[in-house]
Design a protein around this motif. Structure first.
Motif, PDB file in Angstrom:
ATOM      1  N   LEU A 183     -52.328  -8.549 -45.038  1.00  0.00           N
ATOM      2  CA  LEU A 183     -53.615  -8.375 -46.057  1.00  0.00           C
ATOM      3  C   LEU A 183     -53.259  -8.002 -47.607  1.00  0.00           C
ATOM      4  O   LEU A 183     -53.902  -8.586 -48.552  1.00  0.00           O
ATOM      5  N   PHE A 184     -52.305  -7.398 -47.655  1.00  0.00           N
ATOM      6  CA  PHE A 184     -51.859  -7.164 -49.091  1.00  0.00           C
ATOM      7  C   PHE A 184     -51.249  -8.218 -49.666  1.00  0.00           C
ATOM      8  O   PHE A 184     -51.602  -8.600 -50.753  1.00  0.00           O
ATOM      9  N   LEU A 185     -50.394  -9.081 -49.051  1.00  0.00           N
ATOM     10  CA  LEU A 185     -50.025 -10.141 -49.409  1.00  0.00           C
ATOM     11  C   LEU A 185     -50.814 -11.324 -49.752  1.00  0.00           C
ATOM     12  O   LEU A 185     -50.755 -11.886 -50.884  1.00  0.00           O
ATOM     13  N   VAL A 186     -51.742 -11.507 -48.795  1.00  0.00           N
ATOM     14  CA  VAL A 186     -53.028 -12.341 -49.251  1.00  0.00           C
ATOM     15  C   VAL A 186     -53.801 -11.964 -50.301  1.00  0.00           C
ATOM     16  O   VAL A 186     -54.383 -12.933 -51.237  1.00  0.00           O
ATOM     17  N   LEU A 245     -59.335  -8.239 -58.231  1.00  0.00           N
ATOM     18  CA  LEU A 245     -59.742  -9.052 -59.375  1.00  0.00           C
ATOM     19  C   LEU A 245     -60.335 -10.216 -58.788  1.00  0.00           C
ATOM     20  O   LEU A 245     -59.872 -10.794 -57.573  1.00  0.00           O
ATOM     21  N   ALA A 246     -61.511 -10.656 -59.272  1.00  0.00           N
ATOM     22  CA  ALA A 246     -62.170 -11.939 -58.576  1.00  0.00           C
ATOM     23  C   ALA A 246     -61.384 -13.148 -59.153  1.00  0.00           C
ATOM     24  O   ALA A 246     -60.987 -13.085 -60.170  1.00  0.00           O
ATOM     25  N   ALA A 247     -61.539 -14.214 -58.360  1.00  0.00           N
ATOM     26  CA  ALA A 247     -60.920 -15.337 -58.774  1.00  0.00           C
ATOM     27  C   ALA A 247     -61.931 -16.457 -58.809  1.00  0.00           C
ATOM     28  O   ALA A 247     -61.936 -16.803 -60.217  1.00  0.00           O
ATOM     29  N   ALA A 291     -53.757 -14.610 -53.392  1.00  0.00           N
ATOM     30  CA  ALA A 291     -54.926 -15.419 -53.491  1.00  0.00           C
ATOM     31  C   ALA A 291     -55.991 -14.895 -54.167  1.00  0.00           C
ATOM     32  O   ALA A 291     -57.060 -15.530 -54.242  1.00  0.00           O
ATOM     33  N   GLN A 292     -55.927 -13.840 -54.854  1.00  0.00           N
ATOM     34  CA  GLN A 292     -56.949 -13.060 -55.705  1.00  0.00           C
ATOM     35  C   GLN A 292     -56.519 -12.458 -56.869  1.00  0.00           C
ATOM     36  O   GLN A 292     -56.869 -12.997 -57.969  1.00  0.00           O
ATOM     37  N   THR A 314     -61.854 -12.296 -50.234  1.00  0.00           N
ATOM     38  CA  THR A 314     -62.598 -13.273 -49.388  1.00  0.00           C
ATOM     39  C   THR A 314     -61.231 -13.818 -48.342  1.00  0.00           C
ATOM     40  O   THR A 314     -61.381 -14.055 -47.315  1.00  0.00           O
ATOM     41  N   PRO A 315     -60.139 -14.172 -48.885  1.00  0.00           N
ATOM     42  CA  PRO A 315     -58.919 -14.560 -48.067  1.00  0.00           C
ATOM     43  C   PRO A 315     -58.787 -13.497 -47.096  1.00  0.00           C
ATOM     44  O   PRO A 315     -58.390 -13.782 -46.073  1.00  0.00           O
ATOM     45  N   GLY A 316     -58.827 -12.200 -47.693  1.00  0.00           N
ATOM     46  CA  GLY A 316     -58.346 -11.089 -46.815  1.00  0.00           C
ATOM     47  C   GLY A 316     -59.197 -11.077 -45.661  1.00  0.00           C
ATOM     48  O   GLY A 316     -58.881 -10.660 -44.398  1.00  0.00           O
ATOM     49  N   ALA A 317     -60.765 -11.323 -45.708  1.00  0.00           N
ATOM     50  CA  ALA A 317     -61.563 -11.152 -44.610  1.00  0.00           C
ATOM     51  C   ALA A 317     -61.444 -12.355 -43.765  1.00  0.00           C
ATOM     52  O   ALA A 317     -61.548 -12.179 -42.664  1.00  0.00           O
ATOM     53  N   ALA A 318     -61.126 -13.614 -44.239  1.00  0.00           N
ATOM     54  CA  ALA A 318     -60.682 -14.671 -43.518  1.00  0.00           C
ATOM     55  C   ALA A 318     -59.408 -14.424 -42.528  1.00  0.00           C
ATOM     56  O   ALA A 318     -59.533 -14.779 -41.394  1.00  0.00           O
TER      57      ALA A 318
END
Length: 412
Positions: free
Chosen positions: A214-217, A263-265, A221-222, A72-76
């Motif tokens: 995208l990889f880092l986020v 992985l889901a967070a 974040a996930q 989801t942060p990646g989509a943002a």
């Protein structure tokens, strides 16, 4: 019988909450980087199927509640980045490279350590900068379309107070109702699943400005919070195995529009907590059920996309922004937690949120560069790394501790 059904029902809830709370973010992100409606629907379907397949495989293999989701942060980040040089094919190439990097992180511990070398406040500030523009959408919607946005925000507030996990799905349901009531003329909803394949291309701006952030986020974040949630409930996640499987799924789904699987967070606690089953050894059933449910929900990606297209764009962004407010709060809190890095973190946040593009590379990359330079120039104290765990042994065998506890309000 009730005990047997409990993890199954928990899995169904996990799938519904995970899908309804953030699919609007995914569609907005894919459209922002150049996908047409059919390609966006294809991307959502690919993400659902890929995430579901990973959850089923990992759950059956390790007998652990390993909930899998899209980033989801990646989509943002896609929303914040916008169109990249090379258009949608270049974005697809960036997705494929992201998957390859995630696989590499699962195979090469040194790569995980390299990600861990990014100071935690800077990484959190980059995430906050990515989320901030989208989280302002509810305010803009209240001004631009108050009759539609007002009930959405009101329902979100009420449910956030009394039934938090249903706040975003409830707001989404109200938004769908508002769209249905205000749409004039017949609306065509394509129920058939859509797969639109795109041959990837690679451009340097897309690689540096989209694939790397995208990889880092996705990692910071996930995957990292996902392992933390599992640890809070007494599980040690097989991170290497999870990275290899989700990275491969990302790479395979990229031509269909899947940006990142991980992985889901946020929803991980629904499958790993005691509400899923009193016996921790039975909770893996919930994550497997959630995977099956998410894959089935993906079959309605065409309908979801059509509904989004019928609404004012700011209303869709408003629902997405409400879904990301908790993640923004957590990111801002982590960014300013360390006094020595506070100014550098603010610089990172401001540059990232500005949406500037230099040399065809988006603001997330430049925010990361600006924050690290600020920290290097004005502070000599050693940086505090992001805690990215790596597999303890080549077999990557998971272990579950005896203690059982839940995370206290852990959100991403």
């Amino acid at each position: 019988m009730a005990g047997r059904l409990q993890p199954v029902l928990a899995g169904v809830v996990t799938a519904l909450v995970g899908f309804a709370s953030s699919f609007t973010v995914v569609l907005a992100g894919l459209r922002a980087v150049g996908a047409d409606p059919a390609q966006a629907a294809s991307g959502l379907l690919a993400l659902c199927v890929a995430s579901g397949a990973c959850a089923v495989w990992l759950g059956l293999r390790h007998r652990l509640p390993l909930a899998i989701a899209w980033s989801t942060p990646g989509a943002a980040l896609l929303v914040a980045t916008g169109p990249v040089p090379g258009g949608w094919p270049a974005a697809v190439g960036a997705f494929l490279l992201t998957g390859a990097l995630i696989v590499a992180a699962g195979l090469i511990p040194a790569l995980g350590r390299a990600v861990a070398a990014i100071p935690a406040p800077i990484a959190a500030a980059m995430l906050a900068g990515v989320l901030l523009p989208l989280c302002t959408a509810p305010v803009r919607a209240l001004v631009e379309v108050p009759r539609l946005a007002g009930p959405v925000v009101l329902v979100w507030l009420l449910l956030h107070r009394f039934a938090r996990r249903w706040a975003v799905p409830g707001a989404l349901a109200v938004a769908v109702g508002a769209i249905a009531l205000t749409t004039t003329g017949p609306a065509r909803l394509d129920a058939a699943p859509v797969i639109a394949l795109t041959a990837p291309t690679w451009t340097l701006p897309a690689i540096v400005g989209l694939a790397l952030p995208l990889f880092l986020v996705t990692m910071a974040a996930q995957n990292v919070p996902g392992t933390a949630v599992l640890a809070g409930f007494g599980y040690r996640a097989p991170l290497g195995s999870a990275l290899r499987v989700t990275g491969l799924a990302t790479a395979l789904g990229a031509p269909a529009g899947a940006h990142a699987v991980n992985l889901a967070a946020i929803t991980a606690a629904l499958a790993a907590g005691p509400d899923a089953h009193p016996d921790p050894d039975r909770r893996w059933i919930a994550s497997v059920t959630a995977g099956i449910g998410l894959a089935l929900l993906g079959l309605g990606a065409g309908v979801a996309t059509a509904l989004v297209l019928l609404s004012p764009p700011v209303l869709v962004e408003a629902v997405a922004g409400l879904a990301l407010l908790a993640a923004l709060a957590g990111a801002v809190s982590a960014a300013v937690a360390e006094p020595y890095a506070r100014e550098a973190a603010v610089v990172t946040l401001v540059v990232t949120a500005s949406g500037v593009s230099l040399l065809g590379i988006g603001g997330a990359f430049w925010g990361l560069v600006a924050g690290c330079l600020m920290l290097l120039l004005f502070h000599r104290r050693p940086t505090i790394p992001v805690a990215v765990p790596t597999p303890a042994d080549p077999d990557d065998r998971p272990a579950r501790t005896v203690r059982q506890m839940g995370p206290s309000g852990l959100q991403t």
